[in-house]
Design a protein around this motif. Structure first.
Motif, PDB file in Angstrom:
ATOM      1  N   UNK A   4      39.118  35.221  57.837  1.00 51.94           N
ATOM      2  CA  UNK A   4      39.595  36.413  57.146  1.00 51.94           C
ATOM      3  C   UNK A   4      41.033  36.248  56.660  1.00 51.94           C
ATOM      4  N   UNK A   5      41.877  35.598  57.448  1.00 53.40           N
ATOM      5  CA  UNK A   5      43.279  35.473  57.093  1.00 53.40           C
ATOM      6  C   UNK A   5      43.509  34.698  55.797  1.00 53.40           C
ATOM      7  N   UNK A  10      44.993  34.829  50.054  1.00 49.46           N
ATOM      8  CA  UNK A  10      44.686  34.557  48.649  1.00 49.46           C
ATOM      9  C   UNK A  10      44.680  35.840  47.835  1.00 49.46           C
ATOM     10  N   UNK A  11      44.128  36.903  48.422  1.00 42.53           N
ATOM     11  CA  UNK A  11      44.101  38.195  47.726  1.00 42.53           C
ATOM     12  C   UNK A  11      45.512  38.717  47.496  1.00 42.53           C
ATOM     13  N   UNK A  12      46.367  38.611  48.512  1.00 43.14           N
ATOM     14  CA  UNK A  12      47.757  39.048  48.371  1.00 43.14           C
ATOM     15  C   UNK A  12      48.480  38.232  47.303  1.00 43.14           C
ATOM     16  N   UNK A  13      48.208  36.938  47.281  1.00 45.83           N
ATOM     17  CA  UNK A  13      48.849  36.066  46.295  1.00 45.83           C
ATOM     18  C   UNK A  13      48.429  36.462  44.876  1.00 45.83           C
ATOM     19  N   UNK A  17      50.939  37.843  41.982  1.00 40.15           N
ATOM     20  CA  UNK A  17      51.017  37.190  40.672  1.00 40.15           C
ATOM     21  C   UNK A  17      50.774  38.201  39.558  1.00 40.15           C
ATOM     22  N   UNK A  18      49.778  39.051  39.748  1.00 45.21           N
ATOM     23  CA  UNK A  18      49.461  40.062  38.731  1.00 45.21           C
ATOM     24  C   UNK A  18      50.630  41.025  38.553  1.00 45.21           C
ATOM     25  N   UNK A  19      51.268  41.437  39.657  1.00 42.63           N
ATOM     26  CA  UNK A  19      52.410  42.353  39.571  1.00 42.63           C
ATOM     27  C   UNK A  19      53.592  41.694  38.866  1.00 42.63           C
ATOM     28  N   UNK A  20      53.797  40.416  39.150  1.00 44.81           N
ATOM     29  CA  UNK A  20      54.898  39.696  38.503  1.00 44.81           C
ATOM     30  C   UNK A  20      54.675  39.628  36.994  1.00 44.81           C
ATOM     31  N   UNK A  21      53.470  39.291  36.581  1.00 44.10           N
ATOM     32  CA  UNK A  21      53.191  39.191  35.148  1.00 44.10           C
ATOM     33  C   UNK A  21      53.276  40.551  34.454  1.00 44.10           C
ATOM     34  N   UNK A  22      52.803  41.578  35.125  1.00 41.02           N
ATOM     35  CA  UNK A  22      52.899  42.918  34.552  1.00 41.02           C
ATOM     36  C   UNK A  22      54.360  43.318  34.374  1.00 41.02           C
TER      37      UNK A  22
END
Length: 214
Positions: A4-5, A10-13, A17-22
């Motif tokens: 699970x970890x 990977x989900x957090x990463x 990444x999506x927040x950085x690009x936005x």
């Protein structure tokens, strides 16, 4: 638990990444490319280390941030060259390139200046200019594009168009469209003819600190 970890990491990463690009699209788009990387991290709500883990250099971040606009630029050029009416294709290219640049100061800057070391943008720009040269040749053969047009005129137009970014955000696109319409008239072999482009409505603009018109 151990399975699970890694999945959570990977989900957090991906989310980071999506927040950085936005954040980069918003901040670069509005303020240009001189914004520090730490400011992008702050807007994204991540630490500088997280930002640099995803994008080791500013060049990497800029390239990924404007990947969609680069694809759109290629599509605009491709469609213009494929138009059976070269003058119509040329007009469409001018209108759409201006609109693409009006939406993002950062993309306009990257395209026009090939941001230091951003070779991908330079590589994009050269084929665009070659395609414009070919399209202009075809349009001139129809007698509708003035014979004196050269590809440097497109660069001059885009340099002038960057001033549109100083307009208020809500008027920027309207200003860009009107600018493009005037430019098309200037490029037409017979300006002011019956087939002239009708100008879009002018946006209401005010220079900084200028008094309002009564």
């Amino acid at each position: 638990m151990t399975d699970h970890l890694p999945h959570t990491a990977r989900s957090d990463a991906r989310d980071n990444r999506a927040r950085i690009l936005e954040a980069a699209r918003a901040v670069f788009g509005e303020e240009g490319l001189n914004v520090p990387m730490r400011e992008i991290a702050r807007h994204a709500g991540v630490g500088p280390a997280t930002l640099y883990r995803h994008f080791p250099t500013k060049r990497d971040l800029i390239g990924e941030t404007f990947a969609e606009q680069r694809r759109a630029c290629h599509a605009i050029v491709r469609d213009a060259l494929a138009d059976s009416d070269p003058w119509h294709g040329f007009r469409g290219l001018v209108e759409q390139i201006c609109e693409l640049h009006a939406h993002s100061r950062g993309f306009a800057d990257a395209f026009m200046t090939a941001y230091p070391e951003a070779m991908d943008f330079a590589a994009d720009r050269e084929p665009v200019l070659r395609a414009v040269t070919e399209l202009a040749r075809r349009a001139q053969e129809t007698g509708r594009l003035r014979s004196g047009f050269v590809v440097d005129d497109l660069i001059l137009m885009l340099m002038a168009h960057r001033g549109v970014q100083d307009a208020p955000r809500d008027a920027r696109l309207a200003a860009s469209r009107r600018f493009a319409a005037y430019v098309i008239e200037a490029f037409r072999a017979v300006p002011g003819s019956a087939a002239s482009v009708s100008l879009p409505q002018a946006p209401r603009l005010r220079l900084a600190h200028s008094p309002a018109t009564p």
